[in-house]
Scaffold this motif. Sequence first.
Motif, PDB file in Angstrom:
ATOM      1  N   UNK A 118       0.823  -1.212   0.000  1.00 54.29           N
ATOM      2  CA  UNK A 118       0.000   0.000   0.000  1.00 54.29           C
ATOM      3  C   UNK A 118       0.860   1.267   0.000  1.00 54.29           C
ATOM      4  N   UNK A 119       2.089   1.131   0.508  1.00 50.52           N
ATOM      5  CA  UNK A 119       3.004   2.279   0.534  1.00 50.52           C
ATOM      6  C   UNK A 119       3.872   2.329  -0.719  1.00 50.52           C
ATOM      7  N   UNK A 120       3.561   1.438  -1.677  1.00 49.39           N
ATOM      8  CA  UNK A 120       4.306   1.442  -2.933  1.00 49.39           C
ATOM      9  C   UNK A 120       5.639   0.726  -2.859  1.00 49.39           C
ATOM     10  N   UNK A 121       5.775  -0.169  -1.881  1.00 46.69           N
ATOM     11  CA  UNK A 121       7.053  -0.870  -1.691  1.00 46.69           C
ATOM     12  C   UNK A 121       6.845  -2.371  -1.887  1.00 46.69           C
ATOM     13  N   UNK A 122       7.623  -2.980  -2.770  1.00 47.55           N
ATOM     14  CA  UNK A 122       7.568  -4.423  -2.989  1.00 47.55           C
ATOM     15  C   UNK A 122       8.773  -5.080  -2.312  1.00 47.55           C
ATOM     16  N   UNK A 123       8.510  -6.121  -1.552  1.00 45.57           N
ATOM     17  CA  UNK A 123       9.584  -6.832  -0.853  1.00 45.57           C
ATOM     18  C   UNK A 123       9.252  -8.319  -0.906  1.00 45.57           C
ATOM     19  N   UNK A 124      10.115  -9.112  -1.529  1.00 44.65           N
ATOM     20  CA  UNK A 124       9.881 -10.550  -1.628  1.00 44.65           C
ATOM     21  C   UNK A 124      10.163 -11.222  -0.283  1.00 44.65           C
ATOM     22  N   UNK A 125       9.355 -12.210   0.051  1.00 43.59           N
ATOM     23  CA  UNK A 125       9.511 -12.887   1.338  1.00 43.59           C
ATOM     24  C   UNK A 125      10.887 -13.546   1.473  1.00 43.59           C
ATOM     25  N   UNK A 126      11.366 -14.190   0.407  1.00 41.66           N
ATOM     26  CA  UNK A 126      12.671 -14.864   0.489  1.00 41.66           C
ATOM     27  C   UNK A 126      13.791 -13.851   0.727  1.00 41.66           C
ATOM     28  N   UNK A 127      13.692 -12.715   0.079  1.00 40.84           N
ATOM     29  CA  UNK A 127      14.702 -11.679   0.258  1.00 40.84           C
ATOM     30  C   UNK A 127      14.656 -11.139   1.684  1.00 40.84           C
ATOM     31  N   UNK A 128      13.450 -10.915   2.180  1.00 40.48           N
ATOM     32  CA  UNK A 128      13.305 -10.417   3.546  1.00 40.48           C
ATOM     33  C   UNK A 128      13.858 -11.428   4.546  1.00 40.48           C
ATOM     34  N   UNK A 129      13.576 -12.710   4.328  1.00 40.29           N
ATOM     35  CA  UNK A 129      14.070 -13.736   5.247  1.00 40.29           C
ATOM     36  C   UNK A 129      15.595 -13.694   5.329  1.00 40.29           C
ATOM     37  N   UNK A 130      16.242 -13.618   4.176  1.00 40.05           N
ATOM     38  CA  UNK A 130      17.711 -13.614   4.158  1.00 40.05           C
ATOM     39  C   UNK A 130      18.271 -12.379   4.872  1.00 40.05           C
ATOM     40  N   UNK A 131      17.692 -11.240   4.594  1.00 31.88           N
ATOM     41  CA  UNK A 131      18.186 -10.008   5.226  1.00 31.88           C
ATOM     42  C   UNK A 131      17.893 -10.013   6.731  1.00 31.88           C
ATOM     43  N   UNK A 132      16.739 -10.527   7.094  1.00 36.61           N
ATOM     44  CA  UNK A 132      16.379 -10.597   8.514  1.00 36.61           C
ATOM     45  C   UNK A 132      17.294 -11.571   9.256  1.00 36.61           C
ATOM     46  N   UNK A 133      17.554 -12.717   8.650  1.00 37.06           N
ATOM     47  CA  UNK A 133      18.438 -13.706   9.287  1.00 37.06           C
ATOM     48  C   UNK A 133      19.829 -13.112   9.498  1.00 37.06           C
ATOM     49  N   UNK A 134      20.300 -12.389   8.512  1.00 37.99           N
ATOM     50  CA  UNK A 134      21.620 -11.763   8.607  1.00 37.99           C
ATOM     51  C   UNK A 134      21.638 -10.714   9.722  1.00 37.99           C
TER      52      UNK A 134
END
Lengths: 163, 254
Positions: free
Chosen positions: B166-182
């Motif tokens: 809704x804020x115009x931001x696309x974030x893939x779940x797999x990408x988020x998982x990797x960045x979050x894990x790091x």
Amino acid sequence: MPLSYSEVAEIVKIVDSSNCDEVSLELEGTRILIRRRGTGALETTTRSPAVAPVETSASSSTDAQKPAASASASSTSSEGLAAAPDVGKVCSPMVGTFYTRPSPEEPEFVTIGTKVDVGTPLCIIEVMKLFTTIEATQAGTIRAVLAENGQMVEYGQPLFVIE
Amino acid sequence: MKGQRTSTDVPFWPDGTDRIVLDEVDSTMAEAARRAGDLERPTWIMARQQTAARGRRGREWKNPAGNFAATLVWQPDATPAEASLRTFTASNALYEALACAVPEARLSLKWPNDVLLSGGKVAGILLESSGFAERLDWLAVGFGVNLVEAPKGLHDAQVPPACLRDAGIEFEADDLLARLADAMAEGEALLDRKGFGPVRDAWLSRAARLGEIVTARTATAEITGIFETLNEAGQLVLRTSTGQVAIPAGDVFF
């Protein structure tokens, strides 16, 4: 070799279910003495845990020295159990909110009279959105619940008496 | 549970951490509790779909398909009080992971661990553990992030829900998982190396309404005061008309 809290609880459980009156363990600087309080308890009933408090003589601060692994010897009334400091009590490991139920819609984990084993869930303590399920450290029967659902509890505050 | 697979070749994945990706599960927190005793290393469990997602105290957590749901579970050598500090490493880590795609001016944190997007709740973090009184058997940190859809029909929301799309931001779940894990691995290393101080400082630098009047609702009371700081245990410190009050558990309302 430092013993974990669960290992000490397991040792107390094994001794409790045996015919031994006294067990002494010595492991690299830590000595644990588990002794029944008198001889009558063993002969008269098997319902009472009849195990004296775990005694440690080592000066190191291993988990084996945590007092909550102890059990009541002969008290049968909840008043007597509550009055005996640290004996048979489960205490809060942290400051937080005490919950008797997994969620508001579910029944209480335990109530007075519930029989528990080592590892039986007793309550939840919440602190900063960490919900920790506190498990029984000894087998027996819940004789007293010492905090109210939703109450803020302090570190070390007694929560349950298990006989 | 079905469709288990382990993905590889995702950038940033931290050493010494495992990852399980499921097509569907009841709840990643429930799955973490079931697997906790068998895990050899810290493990992330991510699900494409949760059929019985839950939040605080069994509250329903609405998890539309496409949103992010993952839990990190491990066996920390920690007391419950020490483990509770992970509420701040977790919210810091999620903030940092989202900041890869979201301008930081739009992100903030609400005590103890909500992540806000332009003042709306875009993510929830829940921690669960179990054990004997002094040591934990395991600790699970669950993350839910509204990537594509904000939940509707929430009646007890402290702040309005928000979502990245809704804020115009696309974030893939797999990408988020990797960045979050790091980020989570870095936060754990920082906590281990330097203690809670720098973790708290980072959290406070991102805190919403610091120095302003907020209301904290505990299980038995409602306390209003100026949000002064976090103490060394991570408790919310409010300056009220009767003095300073430290709050270990509750919900904050603006």
